[in-house]
Design an enzyme around this catalytic site. Structure first.
Site, short mmCIF file in Angstrom:
data_model
loop_
_atom_site.label_atom_id
_atom_site.label_comp_id
_atom_site.label_asym_id
_atom_site.label_seq_id
_atom_site.Cartn_x
_atom_site.Cartn_y
_atom_site.Cartn_z
N GLU A 164 -6.16 16.16 -10.70
CA GLU A 164 -6.82 16.45 -11.96
C GLU A 164 -8.32 16.54 -11.86
O GLU A 164 -9.06 15.82 -12.54
CB GLU A 164 -6.40 15.40 -13.01
CG GLU A 164 -6.72 15.87 -14.42
CD GLU A 164 -6.04 15.03 -15.49
OE1 GLU A 164 -4.85 14.73 -15.37
OE2 GLU A 164 -6.72 14.68 -16.46
N HIS A 175 -3.28 14.56 -25.94
CA HIS A 175 -3.13 13.21 -25.39
C HIS A 175 -4.34 12.31 -25.64
O HIS A 175 -4.19 11.10 -25.66
CB HIS A 175 -2.82 13.27 -23.90
CG HIS A 175 -1.40 13.67 -23.59
ND1 HIS A 175 -0.86 14.88 -23.99
CD2 HIS A 175 -0.39 13.02 -22.94
CE1 HIS A 175 0.39 14.96 -23.59
NE2 HIS A 175 0.71 13.84 -22.95
N GLU A 208 6.59 17.34 -25.64
CA GLU A 208 5.99 17.72 -24.36
C GLU A 208 6.48 19.10 -23.91
O GLU A 208 5.75 19.85 -23.25
CB GLU A 208 6.30 16.66 -23.28
CG GLU A 208 5.70 15.28 -23.54
CD GLU A 208 4.21 15.15 -23.15
OE1 GLU A 208 3.55 16.17 -22.89
OE2 GLU A 208 3.72 13.99 -23.13
N ARG A 263 -5.34 20.67 -14.21
CA ARG A 263 -4.31 19.68 -14.58
C ARG A 263 -4.64 18.99 -15.90
O ARG A 263 -3.74 18.54 -16.61
CB ARG A 263 -4.11 18.65 -13.46
CG ARG A 263 -3.01 17.66 -13.79
CD ARG A 263 -2.50 16.88 -12.61
NE ARG A 263 -1.41 16.01 -13.03
CZ ARG A 263 -0.61 15.36 -12.23
NH1 ARG A 263 -0.77 15.46 -10.92
NH2 ARG A 263 0.36 14.60 -12.70
N ARG A 287 0.81 -1.23 0.00
CA ARG A 287 0.00 0.00 0.00
C ARG A 287 0.83 1.27 0.00
O ARG A 287 0.36 2.34 0.39
CB ARG A 287 -0.99 0.01 1.18
CG ARG A 287 -1.95 -1.16 1.13
CD ARG A 287 -3.18 -0.96 2.02
NE ARG A 287 -3.96 -2.19 2.06
CZ ARG A 287 -3.82 -3.11 3.00
NH1 ARG A 287 -3.00 -2.94 4.01
NH2 ARG A 287 -4.54 -4.21 2.95
N HIS A 331 -3.19 9.03 -27.03
CA HIS A 331 -3.37 7.74 -26.35
C HIS A 331 -4.13 6.75 -27.24
O HIS A 331 -3.81 5.56 -27.27
CB HIS A 331 -4.13 7.94 -25.04
CG HIS A 331 -3.32 8.60 -23.97
ND1 HIS A 331 -3.86 9.08 -22.81
CD2 HIS A 331 -1.99 8.86 -23.88
CE1 HIS A 331 -2.91 9.61 -22.05
NE2 HIS A 331 -1.77 9.49 -22.69
N LYS A 366 5.01 22.59 -15.08
CA LYS A 366 4.35 21.37 -14.60
C LYS A 366 4.12 21.45 -13.09
O LYS A 366 3.04 21.12 -12.60
CB LYS A 366 5.20 20.15 -14.94
CG LYS A 366 4.66 18.83 -14.41
CD LYS A 366 3.95 18.01 -15.45
CE LYS A 366 3.27 16.80 -14.88
NZ LYS A 366 3.46 15.60 -15.69
N ASN A 394 -2.99 17.53 -20.71
CA ASN A 394 -3.34 16.45 -21.62
C ASN A 394 -3.62 16.92 -23.04
O ASN A 394 -4.16 16.16 -23.85
CB ASN A 394 -4.59 15.73 -21.08
CG ASN A 394 -4.21 14.40 -20.46
OD1 ASN A 394 -3.88 13.48 -21.19
ND2 ASN A 394 -4.24 14.32 -19.15
N HIS A 427 5.63 7.86 -27.34
CA HIS A 427 4.56 8.65 -26.73
C HIS A 427 4.60 10.11 -27.21
O HIS A 427 3.57 10.67 -27.61
CB HIS A 427 4.68 8.60 -25.20
CG HIS A 427 3.72 9.51 -24.49
ND1 HIS A 427 2.35 9.36 -24.57
CD2 HIS A 427 3.91 10.61 -23.72
CE1 HIS A 427 1.75 10.32 -23.87
NE2 HIS A 427 2.68 11.10 -23.35
N LYS A 461 1.77 11.02 -11.44
CA LYS A 461 0.93 10.10 -12.19
C LYS A 461 1.73 8.83 -12.44
O LYS A 461 2.80 8.87 -13.04
CB LYS A 461 0.50 10.71 -13.52
CG LYS A 461 -0.65 11.67 -13.41
CD LYS A 461 -1.27 11.96 -14.76
CE LYS A 461 -2.45 12.90 -14.63
NZ LYS A 461 -3.02 13.24 -15.95
#
Lengths: 360, 360
Positions: free
Chosen positions: B234, B245, B182, B238, B118, B249, B224, B242, B262, B140
């Site tokens: 997010e 993206h 990016e 935030r 955890r 994605h 960032k 993206n 990516h 993330k």
């Protein structure tokens, strides 16, 4: 209906306890904020309660995952079945996951909710005594690994817990007793009065007297909620909830998560922890006997399975989450009603306890 | 060395940026609080930098996992290799995980750290430009699913990020350009001055001028860090990170996480987002061309792979994390230097963009 609150600032939530809650549509709808709902349950619970839950959800886009029943299926492979369904249905980050079942379903549903799209809302509907008094409350989620119980997981709080005491009528005796092991734990670690009440009313509980069960569930959840509110991520006092669990988890892992129910393993583990506490000079023989007696009255096992060696158990205890730098640490009892924080224990004394309890 | 802070109350941490940081033992030791350290890296990075990192760790119990290199290995199956090693070594909850590599290693190492027992402490040592400017910062973490990119994951912050700009000398040109995609994104979504600076100094960056690269990395990380500090999980701004993206994605998933890096997918996606912004009346043709031009100067792709149909891409966009109740939402540009929050987009206009960019 009794409502208890788990106070965790913006992650606070309510535990609803009462007979017949599964038929209250409003309770469901109050906690669902989206159009998409996934119900995760198992093959034992589904025939009993799935239709009743789905009846509240006719206005939603609903999907379901029915997993096989048993701790041996609490692994990443079966979590993947939940992800597959969420993705096949194109469920979004505001979808709600409902975990309908015992501790295994709660742990798995919670972990899938914690990790799908980095976290979606979820509700706990515990259907065993053990889940109602312990595993559904407090946000511990996760799965087992072949090398260790609950080794993969996350802290992730539900939006609410709905504990319908009526469902306990369909629980078999063995499951009921396993749940009582965790109930007894709360008395042992922090509530001596509750422990005395349990000693007095154990036969009522075993006979499933509704008011005795409701009282035991409320006291257990209240104790759990207080501990969790104080220490959500187990940097301190929350570890005391693990009384008996270091031994218990090792047993479950050694048996490949079959053979012993979690509560049964905890009963054995708690007897071992009591014995160890006595060997270290804290608990009297009389108090150790009180611990063993109450579990035995529940027909719970109180000795190690014969074929497990102390070496094997020690080896598995070495990956417990309470350990630091690889050193075994366990929760012990300073008295009935008072647990220690995790304690480094001399391995020789540990072995004495394991050998002693391995004889039976 | 430049130090930037990500301000997240008790989860705050520093990003160290500078040439030669990988040889600073003190920087490592300052952030390791336990005796057990696991280094996770890949087969490309290991021969280059693993020995240098291990040299700082001689006083610790150290283990390592070397994964194959590539986005197609960013899945639960390979996360299991990390768990296996942690458990085989009996690593405790205070063990530190070091992610040494590009974005894939950072995402996987971070997710393993988030979910082992955890949550255990972890450090990010990004070795690609893309990881240094984006994926190593902000917490993330996660893995891909066959049905969707980054669908399984957690928000989990590192203890620190060590970005040694020296390592970029071993990066191939394609990886460098992917990282620049990016970098350009930060200019486009919130920093128009930085975008102009990038247009002016792009040839210096492509020629790997150390001071130009250092400046670009610092500005990217500053942007960032500001966004993440404002909206860690997010729920709002935030999401603007993206930009490009949602399309990107979908492309990566459609290609089974092979074929496009990516950053390359993000370059294509950003051109599509710019085109869509124009179709909706926000961006001028001139500004769209500025977007396409800067990517083309980096030799980045700016059109869809020929064999992908709009239907297939739309289908995959339907599981993006920004969607709500299954409706596709994308980040658009209101101007160069200003992004929108996620916007529901008319599917017909989306298809127009996909068809237009599919021609090349």
């Amino acid at each position: 209906m009794t409502t208890l609150n788990v106070e965790l600032a913006e992650r606070s939530y309510s535990i609803y306890i009462g007979a017949g809650l599964l038929s209250q549509t409003e309770l469901f709808q109050r906690h669902i904020q989206s159009k998409q709902v996934l119900v995760v349950t198992n093959s034992t619970v589904a025939p009993l309660y799935l239709a009743q839950v789905l009846a509240h959800l006719q206005a939603y886009q609903v999907a379901q995952v029915v997993l096989p029943d048993g701790e041996q299926y609490k692994n990443l492979q079966h979590i993947n079945q939940i992800y597959d369904q969420l993705l096949a249905q194109k469920f979004s980050r505001n979808a709600t996951l409902i975990a309908l079942g015992g501790g295994v379903i709660g742990d798995m549903g919670g972990f899938a909710a914690a990790t799908y799209q980095r976290g979606i809302p979820f509700m706990q509907i515990p259907t065993t005594l053990l889940a109602q008094v312990d595993s559904s409350v407090g946000g511990k989620t996760g799965v087992n690994h072949a090398l260790g119980k609950n080794m993969i997981g996350a802290f992730y709080q539900p939006r609410c817990v709905i504990a319908d005491t009526q469902v306990l009528t369909t629980l078999d005796d063995r499951q009921l007793a396993a749940g009582l092991a965790e109930v007894i734990k709360y008395g042992l670690i922090r509530d001596p009065k509750f422990f005395c009440w349990l000693e007095e009313h154990l036969s009522d509980l075993l006979a499933r007297d509704p008011s005795a069960l409701a009282y035991a569930i409320e006291q257990s959840c209240r104790n759990k909620a207080e501990v969790v509110a104080e220490d959500e991520t187990e940097t301190g006092v929350r570890a005391t909830l693990n009384l008996g669990h270091t031994f218990g988890h090792a047993l479950e892992t050694a048996l490949n998560y079959t053979g012993l129910l979690h509560g049964e393993a905890v009963a054995i583990g708690t007897c071992l922890a009591a014995d160890l506490s006595r060997r270290l000079g804290w608990l009297s023989r009389v108090d150790v006997q009180r611990v063993v007696d109450i579990f035995q009255r529940c027909q719970l096992p109180v000795a190690l399975p014969a074929h497990l060696t102390p070496e094997r158990i020690l080896d598995l205890m070495a990956v417990d989450k309470k350990n630091l730098d690889g050193k075994i640490r366990v929760i012990l009892l300073e008295a009935i009603g008072q647990a220690t924080l995790p304690v480094n224990v001399d391995q020789n004394v540990l072995v004495e306890t394991l050998v002693h309890y391995g004889r039976d």
